[in-house]
Design a protein around this motif. Structure first.
Motif, PDB file in Angstrom:
ATOM      1  N   LEU A  48      36.009  53.311  30.642  1.00 46.24           N
ATOM      2  CA  LEU A  48      35.353  52.580  31.719  1.00 46.24           C
ATOM      3  C   LEU A  48      36.331  51.621  32.403  1.00 46.24           C
ATOM      4  O   LEU A  48      36.341  51.500  33.636  1.00 46.24           O
ATOM      5  CB  LEU A  48      34.160  51.804  31.150  1.00 46.24           C
ATOM      6  CG  LEU A  48      33.300  51.026  32.150  1.00 46.24           C
ATOM      7  CD1 LEU A  48      32.719  51.962  33.197  1.00 46.24           C
ATOM      8  CD2 LEU A  48      32.193  50.279  31.430  1.00 46.24           C
ATOM      9  N   MET A  49      37.165  50.962  31.612  1.00 45.43           N
ATOM     10  CA  MET A  49      38.143  50.032  32.188  1.00 45.43           C
ATOM     11  C   MET A  49      39.168  50.764  33.043  1.00 45.43           C
ATOM     12  O   MET A  49      39.540  50.304  34.125  1.00 45.43           O
ATOM     13  CB  MET A  49      38.834  49.244  31.071  1.00 45.43           C
ATOM     14  CG  MET A  49      37.931  48.205  30.413  1.00 45.43           C
ATOM     15  SD  MET A  49      38.699  47.400  28.986  1.00 45.43           S
ATOM     16  CE  MET A  49      40.054  46.544  29.782  1.00 45.43           C
ATOM     17  N   SER A  51      38.792  53.634  34.669  1.00 42.76           N
ATOM     18  CA  SER A  51      38.153  54.082  35.906  1.00 42.76           C
ATOM     19  C   SER A  51      37.894  52.913  36.853  1.00 42.76           C
ATOM     20  O   SER A  51      38.065  53.028  38.071  1.00 42.76           O
ATOM     21  CB  SER A  51      36.841  54.800  35.589  1.00 42.76           C
ATOM     22  OG  SER A  51      37.072  55.967  34.848  1.00 42.76           O
ATOM     23  N   THR A  52      37.481  51.764  36.298  1.00 40.97           N
ATOM     24  CA  THR A  52      37.210  50.596  37.129  1.00 40.97           C
ATOM     25  C   THR A  52      38.480  50.076  37.779  1.00 40.97           C
ATOM     26  O   THR A  52      38.478  49.680  38.961  1.00 40.97           O
ATOM     27  CB  THR A  52      36.558  49.481  36.279  1.00 40.97           C
ATOM     28  OG1 THR A  52      35.380  49.996  35.660  1.00 40.97           O
ATOM     29  CG2 THR A  52      36.195  48.297  37.144  1.00 40.97           C
ATOM     30  N   LEU A  55      39.253  52.382  40.642  1.00 43.84           N
ATOM     31  CA  LEU A  55      38.273  52.238  41.714  1.00 43.84           C
ATOM     32  C   LEU A  55      38.537  50.992  42.541  1.00 43.84           C
ATOM     33  O   LEU A  55      38.507  51.026  43.779  1.00 43.84           O
ATOM     34  CB  LEU A  55      36.863  52.198  41.121  1.00 43.84           C
ATOM     35  CG  LEU A  55      35.721  52.027  42.121  1.00 43.84           C
ATOM     36  CD1 LEU A  55      35.679  53.196  43.082  1.00 43.84           C
ATOM     37  CD2 LEU A  55      34.392  51.888  41.382  1.00 43.84           C
ATOM     38  N   LEU A  56      38.819  49.875  41.871  1.00 40.97           N
ATOM     39  CA  LEU A  56      39.087  48.637  42.614  1.00 40.97           C
ATOM     40  C   LEU A  56      40.398  48.724  43.387  1.00 40.97           C
ATOM     41  O   LEU A  56      40.515  48.183  44.494  1.00 40.97           O
ATOM     42  CB  LEU A  56      39.106  47.451  41.661  1.00 40.97           C
ATOM     43  CG  LEU A  56      37.794  46.660  41.527  1.00 40.97           C
ATOM     44  CD1 LEU A  56      37.482  45.904  42.821  1.00 40.97           C
ATOM     45  CD2 LEU A  56      36.623  47.565  41.161  1.00 40.97           C
ATOM     46  N   TRP A  98      32.809  42.693  28.116  1.00 44.24           N
ATOM     47  CA  TRP A  98      32.405  42.508  29.512  1.00 44.24           C
ATOM     48  C   TRP A  98      33.398  41.655  30.287  1.00 44.24           C
ATOM     49  O   TRP A  98      33.776  42.027  31.416  1.00 44.24           O
ATOM     50  CB  TRP A  98      30.990  41.931  29.587  1.00 44.24           C
ATOM     51  CG  TRP A  98      29.925  42.949  29.364  1.00 44.24           C
ATOM     52  CD1 TRP A  98      29.118  43.089  28.272  1.00 44.24           C
ATOM     53  CD2 TRP A  98      29.552  44.010  30.258  1.00 44.24           C
ATOM     54  NE1 TRP A  98      28.275  44.159  28.408  1.00 44.24           N
ATOM     55  CE2 TRP A  98      28.515  44.745  29.620  1.00 44.24           C
ATOM     56  CE3 TRP A  98      29.994  44.404  31.508  1.00 44.24           C
ATOM     57  CZ2 TRP A  98      27.925  45.853  30.220  1.00 44.24           C
ATOM     58  CZ3 TRP A  98      29.410  45.517  32.107  1.00 44.24           C
ATOM     59  CH2 TRP A  98      28.382  46.218  31.464  1.00 44.24           C
ATOM     60  N   LEU A 101      36.385  43.815  30.990  1.00 47.14           N
ATOM     61  CA  LEU A 101      36.127  44.762  32.068  1.00 47.14           C
ATOM     62  C   LEU A 101      36.254  44.080  33.431  1.00 47.14           C
ATOM     63  O   LEU A 101      36.868  44.626  34.361  1.00 47.14           O
ATOM     64  CB  LEU A 101      34.734  45.362  31.907  1.00 47.14           C
ATOM     65  CG  LEU A 101      34.291  46.347  33.002  1.00 47.14           C
ATOM     66  CD1 LEU A 101      35.190  47.574  33.015  1.00 47.14           C
ATOM     67  CD2 LEU A 101      32.830  46.750  32.802  1.00 47.14           C
ATOM     68  N   ALA A 105      39.117  44.929  36.199  1.00 45.07           N
ATOM     69  CA  ALA A 105      38.766  45.300  37.568  1.00 45.07           C
ATOM     70  C   ALA A 105      39.521  44.439  38.570  1.00 45.07           C
ATOM     71  O   ALA A 105      40.029  44.931  39.587  1.00 45.07           O
ATOM     72  CB  ALA A 105      37.256  45.154  37.768  1.00 45.07           C
ATOM     73  N   THR A 351      41.804  57.890  39.455  1.00 42.05           N
ATOM     74  CA  THR A 351      40.482  57.624  38.896  1.00 42.05           C
ATOM     75  C   THR A 351      39.773  58.905  38.479  1.00 42.05           C
ATOM     76  O   THR A 351      39.152  58.983  37.419  1.00 42.05           O
ATOM     77  CB  THR A 351      39.616  56.872  39.927  1.00 42.05           C
ATOM     78  OG1 THR A 351      40.266  55.660  40.302  1.00 42.05           O
ATOM     79  CG2 THR A 351      38.247  56.534  39.348  1.00 42.05           C
TER      80      THR A 351
END
Length: 400
Positions: A48-49, A51-52, A55-56, A98, A101, A105, A351
């Motif tokens: 998740l990290m 991909s984030t 994405l950012l 959290w 993450l 981001a 990503t």
């Protein structure tokens, strides 16, 4: 080449950026396991990290490029580096997944420095020297890629959060260095439009793709990025499957190839481009890279793999030549916008492709020859070469 101290700073910046990212690679799993207290959860958070982050970077890079056109390269570059240093410091003190993450981001949002560096190079390098300068930037990138995981592993053995403190210290020290040595390469132009349509990633990329010459170069850039990410995502797994190599041997071959690429890009890109020209160098390099990937798909002997790695190093001239070609096809007042769009395209590939390539490779392991994943990568590289070959030189036209 004008302003040698500025180029030195840019090389240090790219090296430290990649070093900072590389520092955390070997210790991020241990840190996530420590804060989640569960190995399976740590794997999910890691994905998740990643991909984030991408994405950012995709979302923010075009904005940073446009800001550098409007307000100048220097303030945008130093502000991004400062943000990145503070963000690594926040990583070091994050109490749970959290916050990690959120900070990761933010790191992706601050990682658009490569956009501004490429625009800065276009500002200060004469056209006939630009490919060599981009080759040097690629060499600094590769050197950071080799050094980062090594140093991160050593520091992480002392304390799992120590690499983050090291990355923060290096980033903030580089800001102080740049404050004193980095001149402005091009004064900002307040007439540059800064609207939601021009600064959002979809609008910025669409504006680039609408231009006939630049659009083809952008599509070629995307195909090359997809080929590169397929290779990076599956190469180590493929060698483990094909030759039963342990991680030490895989790492040594990877490091040797990266170091050879560093030397080659630093020393050979400029002379090769001056001999062949940007277009022929980009096309030839892409075809050589495609041949290396295709050979990897069917390699059966370790010695042949070393030959293919060397061939792949020769193909690395394509990236710098194509980058120089892009910069020559763009007006000076929109270098940042175009470089931001290209960084966004690369971030989108980073990503999506690793997850897709990993799933495809896993399927191939069960149902088909796994080397076919490199056939796909070779096809992307060959398509990039075809697009480059069919792209004519043209004078810059404004973005719309």
């Amino acid at each position: 080449m004008r302003r040698a101290p500025a180029l030195s700073f840019l090389l240090v910046t790219v090296f430290l950026d990649m070093l900072g990212l590389g520092l955390i690679v070997p210790i991020l799993p241990a840190l996530l396991t420590a804060v989640t207290a569960d190995a399976s959860s740590a794997v999910l958070w890691s994905g998740l990290m990643g991909s984030t982050f991408g994405l950012l970077q995709f979302v923010v890079s075009p904005l940073l490029g446009r800001l550098s056109d409007r307000y100048g390269r220097r303030p945008v570059l130093l502000a991004s580096l400062t943000c990145l240093g503070v963000d690594w410091l926040a990583h070091a003190t994050a109490p749970g997944p959290w916050p990690l993450l959120a900070f990761h981001a933010l790191a992706g949002a601050c990682a658009g420095t490569y956009t501004v560096v490429n625009a800065y190079i276009a500002d200060i390098a004469e056209p006939d020297r630009r490919a060599g300068a981009y080759g040097s930037i690629g060499a600094a990138f590769g050197l950071g890629f080799v050094a980062g995981p090594t140093i991160g592993g050593l520091l992480g053995a002392v304390d799992v959060r120590l690499p983050f403190f090291a990355a923060a210290t290096l980033s903030l020290a580089n800001v102080a260095y740049g404050w004193f040595v980095l001149p402005e390469s091009r004064p900002g132009d307040r007439t540059t439009r800064l609207t939601l349509r021009t600064a959002n990633p979809i609008g910025a990329i669409a504006a680039v793709l609408r231009r006939p010459v630049l659009g083809r170069l952008a599509y070629a850039h995307l195909c090359a990025d997809v080929a590169r990410m397929i290779h990076q995502s599956t190469w180590a797994f493929f060698l483990t499957y094909r030759f039963a190599w342990d991680t030490t041997r895989v790492g040594l071959v990877l490091a040797a190839g990266a170091l050879a690429g560093v030397v080659f890009q630093a020393r050979a890109v400029g002379p090769v481009v001056r001999l062949l020209g940007e277009k022929r160098t980009a096309v030839t390099g892409s075809l050589v890279g495609a041949a290396s990937l295709l050979g990897t798909a069917f390699v059966t002997e370790p010695w042949l793999l070393y030959v293919l790695v060397a061939v792949g190093v020769l193909g690395s001239v394509a990236g710098a030549a194509a980058q120089s070609w892009v910069s020559r096809s763009v007006r000076p007042d929109e270098q940042g916008a175009v470089q931001g769009a290209l960084t966004g395209i690369g971030a989108l590939a980073e990503t999506v492709v690793p997850v897709t390539a990993g799933a495809a490779f896993g399927w191939l392991l069960a149902y088909a020859p796994p080397g076919l994943i490199f056939v796909a990568a070779a096809g992307c590289a060959a398509l990039s070469a075809l697009l480059l070959a069919r792209t004519p030189d043209a004078r810059p036209v404004p973005l719309r």
